[in-house]
Scaffold this active site. Structure first.
Site, PDB file in Angstrom:
ATOM      1  N   HIS A  77     -15.530  12.113  46.175  1.00 12.52           N
ATOM      2  CA  HIS A  77     -15.065  11.312  45.001  1.00 12.52           C
ATOM      3  C   HIS A  77     -16.367  10.454  44.617  1.00 12.52           C
ATOM      4  O   HIS A  77     -16.535  10.392  43.628  1.00 12.52           O
ATOM      5  CB  HIS A  77     -13.776  10.613  45.207  1.00 12.52           C
ATOM      6  CG  HIS A  77     -13.191  10.226  43.989  1.00 12.52           C
ATOM      7  ND1 HIS A  77     -12.215  11.266  43.682  1.00 12.52           N
ATOM      8  CD2 HIS A  77     -12.871   9.373  43.186  1.00 12.52           C
ATOM      9  CE1 HIS A  77     -11.557  10.814  42.432  1.00 12.52           C
ATOM     10  NE2 HIS A  77     -12.161   9.657  42.126  1.00 12.52           N
ATOM     11  N   ASN A 134     -16.065  17.101  43.215  1.00  9.57           N
ATOM     12  CA  ASN A 134     -15.193  16.134  44.069  1.00  9.57           C
ATOM     13  C   ASN A 134     -14.899  16.733  45.421  1.00  9.57           C
ATOM     14  O   ASN A 134     -15.047  16.131  46.465  1.00  9.57           O
ATOM     15  CB  ASN A 134     -13.930  15.783  43.368  1.00  9.57           C
ATOM     16  CG  ASN A 134     -14.114  14.645  42.291  1.00  9.57           C
ATOM     17  OD1 ASN A 134     -14.923  13.963  42.444  1.00  9.57           O
ATOM     18  ND2 ASN A 134     -13.336  14.403  41.463  1.00  9.57           N
ATOM     19  N   ASP A 139     -18.281  10.513  40.856  1.00 11.21           N
ATOM     20  CA  ASP A 139     -18.538   9.099  40.434  1.00 11.21           C
ATOM     21  C   ASP A 139     -20.011   9.200  39.716  1.00 11.21           C
ATOM     22  O   ASP A 139     -20.380   8.792  38.573  1.00 11.21           O
ATOM     23  CB  ASP A 139     -18.147   7.848  40.837  1.00 11.21           C
ATOM     24  CG  ASP A 139     -16.619   7.793  41.090  1.00 11.21           C
ATOM     25  OD1 ASP A 139     -15.711   8.332  40.483  1.00 11.21           O
ATOM     26  OD2 ASP A 139     -16.250   6.832  41.723  1.00 11.21           O
ATOM     27  N   GLU A 174     -13.114  13.672  33.283  1.00  8.54           N
ATOM     28  CA  GLU A 174     -14.448  14.095  33.184  1.00  8.54           C
ATOM     29  C   GLU A 174     -14.658  14.583  31.692  1.00  8.54           C
ATOM     30  O   GLU A 174     -15.361  15.429  31.441  1.00  8.54           O
ATOM     31  CB  GLU A 174     -14.773  15.045  34.303  1.00  8.54           C
ATOM     32  CG  GLU A 174     -14.229  16.454  34.176  1.00  8.54           C
ATOM     33  CD  GLU A 174     -13.029  16.928  33.774  1.00  8.54           C
ATOM     34  OE1 GLU A 174     -11.991  15.805  33.623  1.00  8.54           O
ATOM     35  OE2 GLU A 174     -12.533  17.826  33.764  1.00  8.54           O
TER      36      GLU A 174
HETATM   37  N1  GTP Z   1     -14.934  11.164  40.891  1.00  4.96           N
HETATM   38  C1  GTP Z   1     -14.273  11.066  40.064  1.00  4.96           C
HETATM   39  N2  GTP Z   1     -13.371  12.029  39.828  1.00  4.96           N
HETATM   40  C2  GTP Z   1     -12.542  12.027  38.653  1.00  4.96           C
HETATM   41  C3  GTP Z   1     -12.543  10.994  37.999  1.00  4.96           C
HETATM   42  N3  GTP Z   1     -11.518  10.879  37.191  1.00  4.96           N
HETATM   43  C4  GTP Z   1     -11.008  12.194  37.210  1.00  4.96           C
HETATM   44  N4  GTP Z   1     -11.562  12.777  38.336  1.00  4.96           N
HETATM   45  C5  GTP Z   1     -11.437  14.254  38.909  1.00  4.96           C
HETATM   46  O1  GTP Z   1     -11.931  15.273  37.793  1.00  4.96           O
HETATM   47  C6  GTP Z   1     -11.221  16.437  38.100  1.00  4.96           C
HETATM   48  C7  GTP Z   1     -10.825  17.336  36.946  1.00  4.96           C
HETATM   49  O2  GTP Z   1     -10.292  18.555  37.506  1.00  4.96           O
HETATM   50  P1  GTP Z   1      -9.621  19.477  36.445  1.00  4.96           P
HETATM   51  O3  GTP Z   1      -8.989  18.998  35.334  1.00  4.96           O
HETATM   52  O4  GTP Z   1      -9.189  20.562  37.223  1.00  4.96           O
HETATM   53  O5  GTP Z   1     -11.106  19.958  35.541  1.00  4.96           O
HETATM   54  P2  GTP Z   1     -12.251  20.903  36.064  1.00  4.96           P
HETATM   55  O6  GTP Z   1     -12.444  20.962  37.695  1.00  4.96           O
HETATM   56  O7  GTP Z   1     -13.427  20.174  35.578  1.00  4.96           O
HETATM   57  O8  GTP Z   1     -11.829  22.117  35.549  1.00  4.96           O
HETATM   58  P3  GTP Z   1     -12.234  22.532  34.043  1.00  4.96           P
HETATM   59  O9  GTP Z   1     -12.300  21.410  33.007  1.00  4.96           O
HETATM   60  O10 GTP Z   1     -11.029  23.747  33.584  1.00  4.96           O
HETATM   61  O11 GTP Z   1     -13.639  23.239  33.863  1.00  4.96           O
HETATM   62  C8  GTP Z   1     -10.305  16.093  39.264  1.00  4.96           C
HETATM   63  O12 GTP Z   1     -10.367  16.448  40.521  1.00  4.96           O
HETATM   64  C9  GTP Z   1     -10.111  14.599  39.063  1.00  4.96           C
HETATM   65  O13 GTP Z   1      -9.681  13.958  40.318  1.00  4.96           O
HETATM   66  C10 GTP Z   1     -13.246   9.808  38.435  1.00  4.96           C
HETATM   67  O14 GTP Z   1     -13.249   8.701  37.442  1.00  4.96           O
HETATM   68  N5  GTP Z   1     -13.998   9.870  39.348  1.00  4.96           N
END
Ligand code: GTP
Length: 328
Positions: free
Chosen positions: A213, A208, A217, A243
């Protein structure tokens, strides 16, 4: 006083003289008139009964007029009968006059009524109208059935939509929970294996942050596609969080689930995400795996999978951690 005397002065020449008091001739006239009088008195009773019982009849006042007219005809006949022996010709004349007035009034009313009665719908018209109504009713029933089918189909669509994640098209959290409840019930009842995979993309935040973003997606949609490709039709895939995905595996024991999880991990690792936009993003995923134990609650099952996932993240990511401790 004089008038009363005149009225009831029966000493006029009795009418019967013209029958020459011949008994056969008298019999004919007396019996004939007596029967007619009886009929003239009974018909009005029948007509009044009819009007009383069927007050929905249109123009039923004309029946009352008819009843009065026929009754007065009866009175005239009765007086004529009496006049064979007595001579109440004044009374007879007055009865005739009243009968005449009522007859004329009835006639005028019939003339006035005639166009309305003629304009009244005939039985044939009613039959045609009835057929049209039956047809309209049939069409209405058919339209109603069609509408019910459409409402049912639309309700199903909406129910499906309410269980679906808008971005990826797989189950949303609500849909996942309802499926998991059903599968736990089934596994318990039929003593069948059931496994659960919790898949989380590693460092997704970086995607992201780096590519935006929207690209994030696309990555999520592609990740769903990868997991779908290796799962069976009877498996249930859904988005548990941002995610994070859950894959419910009915009729699957720990070993089968483990090789499936390894395949998912490998496919994600080897996939090039977002190629269509010129980027080539590589990602890995961590997977927590557990098998349902009889008597285990849904939340305990989810907690175990989550714990395994956390452990996979904690021990370096891009791995599958299996819950070997079956009393979880
Ligand atoms: N593009 C997009 N991003 C999303 C969505 N839902 C959640 N996210 C993003 O997913 C990311 C999750 O970040 P973290 O919880 O830090 O997890 P991570 O970066 O995968 O780190 P780890 O899980 O620890 O490996 C965040 O930046 C959210 O904004 C979505 O529907 N679309």
């Amino acid at each position: 006083m004089n008038i009363i005397n005149e009225l009831f002065d029966g000493s006029f020449m009795p009418h019967g003289h013209c029958y020459k008091w011949q008994s056969d001739l008298l019999f004919l006239h007396v019996v004939g008139d007596a029967l007619t009088v009886m009929a003239y008195f009974l018909i009005p009773i029948a007509l009044i009964q009819l009007v009383k019982k069927r007050n929905d009849f249109a123009f039923n006042w004309i029946f009352v007029m008819f009843a009065a007219f026929i009754f007065l005809c009866g009175v005239t006949h009765l007086i004529n009968l009496i006049n064979i022996w007595h001579g109440y010709y004044y009374i007879s004349g007055m009865a005739k006059l009243i009968t005449g007035i009522v007859s004329i009034t009835t006639t005028v009313m019939i003339v006035y009524l005639l166009p309305k009665v003629i304009a009244f719908p005939s039985i044939k018209d009613f039959k045609v109208k009835n057929e049209q109504l039956l047809l309209a009713k049939k069409e209405l029933l058919e339209a109603n059935q069609l509408l019910e089918q459409r409402v049912e189909a639309r309700t199903k669509e909406l129910e499906e939509l309410a269980r679906t994640d808008a971005l990826t098209g797989v189950l949303n959290r609500g849909g996942l929970m309802s499926c998991l409840t059903d599968e736990i019930d089934r596994a318990t009842r039929y003593k069948r294996p059931l496994s659960l995979l919790m898949v989380d993309l590693d460092h997704f935040k970086y995607v992201n942050d780096q590519y935006g973003h929207q690209q994030g997606d696309v990555v999520l949609t592609e990740a769903v596609q990868i997991i779908s490709n290796v799962s069976r039709h009877s498996d249930h895939l859904g988005r548990y969080g941002g995610e994070e995905f859950l894959l419910i595996l009915p009729e699957t024991d720990m070993n089968e689930a483990k090789s499936l999880a390894e395949r998912i991990r490998l496919d994600v690792e080897q996939h090039s995400f977002c190629q269509q936009d010129g980027h080539d993003i590589s990602l890995t995923c961590s997977i927590g795996l557990t098998e349902y134990q009889p008597g285990q609650t849904q939340s305990s099952l989810l907690q175990t999978a989550d714990r395994m996932l956390y452990s996979a993240k904690d021990t370096g990511r891009n791995r599958v951690i299996v819950n070997d401790n079956t009393d979880a």
